[in-house]
Write an enzyme that holds these catalytic residues in place. Structure first.
Site, PDB file in Angstrom:
ATOM      1  N   GLN A  31       0.847  -1.185   0.000  1.00 47.59           N
ATOM      2  CA  GLN A  31       0.000   0.000   0.000  1.00 47.59           C
ATOM      3  C   GLN A  31       0.889   1.243   0.000  1.00 47.59           C
ATOM      4  O   GLN A  31       1.683   1.439   0.922  1.00 47.59           O
ATOM      5  CB  GLN A  31      -0.920   0.016   1.225  1.00 47.59           C
ATOM      6  CG  GLN A  31      -1.925   1.161   1.186  1.00 47.59           C
ATOM      7  CD  GLN A  31      -2.764   1.245   2.451  1.00 47.59           C
ATOM      8  OE1 GLN A  31      -2.236   1.527   3.526  1.00 47.59           O
ATOM      9  NE2 GLN A  31      -4.059   1.025   2.330  1.00 47.59           N
ATOM     10  N   TYR A  85      -6.376  10.175   5.070  1.00 50.12           N
ATOM     11  CA  TYR A  85      -5.019  10.525   4.675  1.00 50.12           C
ATOM     12  C   TYR A  85      -5.049  11.363   3.397  1.00 50.12           C
ATOM     13  O   TYR A  85      -6.122  11.730   2.918  1.00 50.12           O
ATOM     14  CB  TYR A  85      -4.167   9.263   4.574  1.00 50.12           C
ATOM     15  CG  TYR A  85      -4.100   8.529   5.901  1.00 50.12           C
ATOM     16  CD1 TYR A  85      -3.642   9.173   7.053  1.00 50.12           C
ATOM     17  CD2 TYR A  85      -4.555   7.222   6.030  1.00 50.12           C
ATOM     18  CE1 TYR A  85      -3.619   8.535   8.286  1.00 50.12           C
ATOM     19  CE2 TYR A  85      -4.532   6.575   7.263  1.00 50.12           C
ATOM     20  CZ  TYR A  85      -4.064   7.227   8.387  1.00 50.12           C
ATOM     21  OH  TYR A  85      -4.046   6.606   9.608  1.00 50.12           O
ATOM     22  N   ARG A 145      -8.138  -7.455  11.838  1.00 45.97           N
ATOM     23  CA  ARG A 145      -7.976  -7.865  13.238  1.00 45.97           C
ATOM     24  C   ARG A 145      -8.172  -9.370  13.431  1.00 45.97           C
ATOM     25  O   ARG A 145      -7.495  -9.982  14.258  1.00 45.97           O
ATOM     26  CB  ARG A 145      -8.936  -7.076  14.133  1.00 45.97           C
ATOM     27  CG  ARG A 145      -8.521  -5.623  14.321  1.00 45.97           C
ATOM     28  CD  ARG A 145      -9.538  -4.874  15.177  1.00 45.97           C
ATOM     29  NE  ARG A 145      -9.104  -3.526  15.478  1.00 45.97           N
ATOM     30  CZ  ARG A 145      -9.288  -2.468  14.678  1.00 45.97           C
ATOM     31  NH1 ARG A 145      -9.885  -2.629  13.505  1.00 45.97           N
ATOM     32  NH2 ARG A 145      -8.863  -1.270  15.023  1.00 45.97           N
TER      33      ARG A 145
END
Length: 357
Positions: free
Chosen positions: A99, A183, A325
Site C-alpha cells: 500500500q 489521509y 484484526r
C-alpha cells in the site's frame, strides 16, 4: 465449490483464493526501513493461506508517514529488506501487495499505544512540514498542516510514481493506493478537509483530480500485466462529507484508468464521524459500487466468520474479502476457514500434521 476459495484472476495474476490481508500499520520501522518484525508478521499470513497479503501503509515521502515509526518506500535503500519479505511470502504461494500512502494532515502523530496521542514534537522525532489540501487540522491535538502548493502537489505525484518503481524492484505484484481513512488523497476528495478554491478544490471533478493524477502516474510506470487497486473510504459518515454516490462516480473513472479492484472501507476523515458498526457493516458499499461502476471490489470491516465471508463472495456483494484484526488473532484463519467450508487448500508441509481431519 467454495466461492471464497475459488481463484481470482487480476490481469496476469491468479490469486489462489479470495481472502486478502488488509494493510495494518505496525509502527515498527526505523527511518522507514522494514525489520524482522515485518518479515514474521507478513510471513505468518503467507503461510496461513491468504491469497493476497498487503503491507501496511508505506510512505512515499518522509513527511508522509503517520508516525516516525512508519514503513517507508521513499529511498532505494528500503528495497533490499522489502525484497527479502516478498521473496519469502511469494515462495509460500501468496501474491504480495504494497500500500503506497501519504498521511497528509494526519502525519507526525504518536503510535496508538503511546499516550497522550496526537502530534509528535520535532524535538521528539516529529516534523513541522505536515501537508494537506488546506490548512485545516484533523483535531485540536493534531498538527496544524500547511496547504500544499501546486509545486508540492507535483512533488507528491512524482513521489508516488517513484515509489511504484521501487515496489516493482522489491518484488511486489500488486500496488494499492491509499485514498481512505483521512489521509492525503482522501483529504483532497472530501470537502470537509478540502476548502481549496483552485482546480484541486470545490467541485467533484476538482476534488478527485489528485487521486486520478496519482493513479495515472503509477499506472504509467507499473507493468501492464500487474494489477493496481485503490482503497477508498466510501463515506465520511459525516454531514457535508464524501459520500457513497461520489464513490460510485470515482470508481467508474478509476476503472477507465486501469484500476483493477476497489478496496471499500469507510470513515477516518472527520473526528466527528458517526459510524453505525456491526458485522459486515461496510459490505453494502462494496456491493453498490461493484454493481453500479462494474469495477470489482473487496469488502472489509468486521468480517470474522468463514460462512459470513463465503456469503459475501457467493452472493456477488464483492469479489474478495479483506480481513485485518481477525487475522491478527489467527493468521491461519484461511486454512481453518477452508476446512469449515469443505474447500480444498494446500497447507505448508511443515504444518500438514495439524490439518483438521
Amino acid at each position: 465449490m467454495s466461492a471464497l476459495f475459488s481463484p481470482l484472476t487480476l490481469r496476469s495474476l491468479t490469486l489462489r483464493n479470495r481472502v486478502g490481508v488488509s494493510p495494518m500499520c505496525q509502527y515498527s520501522s526505523d527511518n522507514g526501513f522494514a525489520t524482522d518484525w515485518h518479515l514474521v508478521h507478513l510471513g505468518a499470513f503467507a503461510t496461513g493461506g491468504a491469497g493476497l497479503v498487503i503491507t501496511e501503509a508505506a510512505a512515499v515521502t518522509p513527511e508522509g508517514r503517520i508516525s516516525p515509526q512508519d514503513l517507508g518506500i521513499w529511498d532505494d535503500a528500503h528495497i533490499p529488506m522489502l525484497r527479502r519479505i516478498t521473496d519469502f511470502c511469494r515462495a509460500q504461494g501468496t501474491v504480495m501487495g504494497i500500500q503506497l500512502a501519504h498521511a497528509g494532515r494526519k502525519a507526525s502523530t504518536r503510535r496508538p499505544w503511546e499516550q497522550p496521542g496526537g502530534a509528535v514534537a520535532v524535538a521528539e522525532g516529529g516534523w513541522d512540514n505536515v501537508m494537506a489540501p488546506s490548512a485545516v487540522p484533523f483535531a485540536p491535538n493534531y498538527p496544524s498542516p500547511h496547504e500544499l502548493s501546486l509545486e508540492g502537489i507535483a512533488h507528491v505525484i512524482a513521489s508516488f510514481r517513484a515509489a511504484a518503481r521501487r515496489a516493482f524492484e522489491a518484488g511486489f505484484q500488486i500496488i494499492e493506493l491509499h485514498a481512505a481513512h483521512g489521509y492525503l488523497l482522501h483529504e483532497f476528495l472530501s470537502p470537509i478537509a478540502n476548502t481549496r478554491t483552485d482546480h484541486y478544490g470545490g467541485s467533484f471533478e476538482n476534488r478527485i483530480r489528485l487521486t486520478l493524477e496519482v493513479t495515472d502516474a503509477v499506472r504509467a510506470v507499473w507493468p501492464d500485466e500487474l494489477p493496481l487497486i485503490v482503497r477508498i473510504s466510501a463515506t465520511d459518515w459525516a454531514e457535508g462529507g464524501w459520500n457513497v454516490e461520489e464513490s460510485v462516480q470515482l470508481a467508474t473513472q478509476l476503472h477507465a484508468r486501469g484500476v483493477d479492484l476497489l478496496d471499500c472501507s469507510s470513515g477516518g476523515l472527520a473526528a466527528h464521524q458517526q459510524i453505525t458498526i456491526g458485522p459486515g457493516y461496510q459490505v453494502p458499499f462494496a456491493r453498490r459500487i461493484r454493481a453500479e461502476s462494474k469495477l470489482p471490489t473487496a469488502a472489509v470491516g468486521l468480517i470474522t466468520d468463514a460462512t459470513q465471508a463465503e456469503q459475501i463472495v457467493a452472493d456477488g456483494s464483492a469479489d474478495m474479502v479483506f480481513l485485518a484484526r481477525e487475522l491478527l488473532r489467527n493468521p491461519r484463519w484461511p486454512l481453518l476457514a477452508a476446512h469449515a467450508l469443505g474447500a480444498s487448500i494446500t497447507w505448508p508441509p511443515q504444518y500438514e500434521r495439524a490439518r483438521p481431519r
